[in-house]
Write a protein that holds these residues in place. Structure first.
Motif: not given
Length: 211
Positions: A176, A179-180, A207
């Motif tokens: 997390l 991740n974008r 995130n």
């Protein structure tokens, strides 16, 4: 290919690959929910260590192309994930915004090293939505899907309802913060437990994409 010593898994993997490849080529959505994917090799939700049972010798990373970078990636990931798990919830929820921002920045710096060690030459599917709800996947299988979020910048929605996490979300803790793209993550009835919920809560402030 399966690791040496994992007998009986190769035919299933080949079957799944042949079925999924044409779907993944141009599809933006894949619904694999309620499909039992453990192939009868043990009960649904069982985990596999992937050990080679001593059938192969030791490997020197320096002598294998790409393996040295993979080792560095795993080493950096271990450190970064550990830094998330060691976060003090009091600091994250505290009134001191400066201390909170400084702590998060230090953890993010560790994940930047993970990102720098990743192999980005792997072609990615065009999937935007992936549902694997109630498919009886093993803990190891679910963690592999979640760890793929390290590099996947296309998937927007991931549904893992009913996927057994056995009280831990270490794979998500490592994924997390990097991740974008993911905007929706569903973990209903996935046996997170109190420990898993705390681990997940520590990763969420790192995130910026989840809605």
């Amino acid at each position: 290919p399966p690791e040496p010593g994992q007998s009986g898994t190769a035919p299933l993997q080949m079957q799944l690959q042949s079925q999924l490849r044409p779907k993944l080529a141009n599809s933006s959505t894949l619904d694999g929910s309620s499909n039992i994917l453990n192939g009868g090799n043990g009960p649904a939700g069982s985990s596999s260590s992937g050990a080679n049972n001593g059938t192969t010798g030791s490997i020197n990373p320096a002598n294998e192309p790409g393996l040295e970078s993979a080792v560095k990636y795993r080493e950096h990931l271990h450190v970064a994930r550990g830094s998330v798990l060691e976060l003090n919830p009091t600091v994250l929820a505290g009134k001191s915004g400066a201390q909170r921002d400084e702590t998060i920045a230090m953890v993010k710096a560790k994940f930047e090293k993970v990102a720098a060690a990743m192999d980005r030459s792997i072609p990615l599917p065009k999937l935007k939505v992936l549902s694997l709800a109630n498919n009886g996947g093993s803990v190891l299988g679910v963690s592999c899907v979640e760890e793929a979020l390290h590099i996947n910048d296309r998937l927007n929605k991931l549904i893992l309802d009913g996927c057994d996490h056995r009280g831990t979300v270490r794979s998500l803790v490592g994924a997390l913060p990097m991740n974008r793209a993911l905007k929706h993550l569903s973990l209903g009835s996935s046996r997170l437990g109190s420990v898993g919920c705390v681990e997940l809560a520590k990763a969420l402030p790192l995130n910026n994409s989840l809605e």
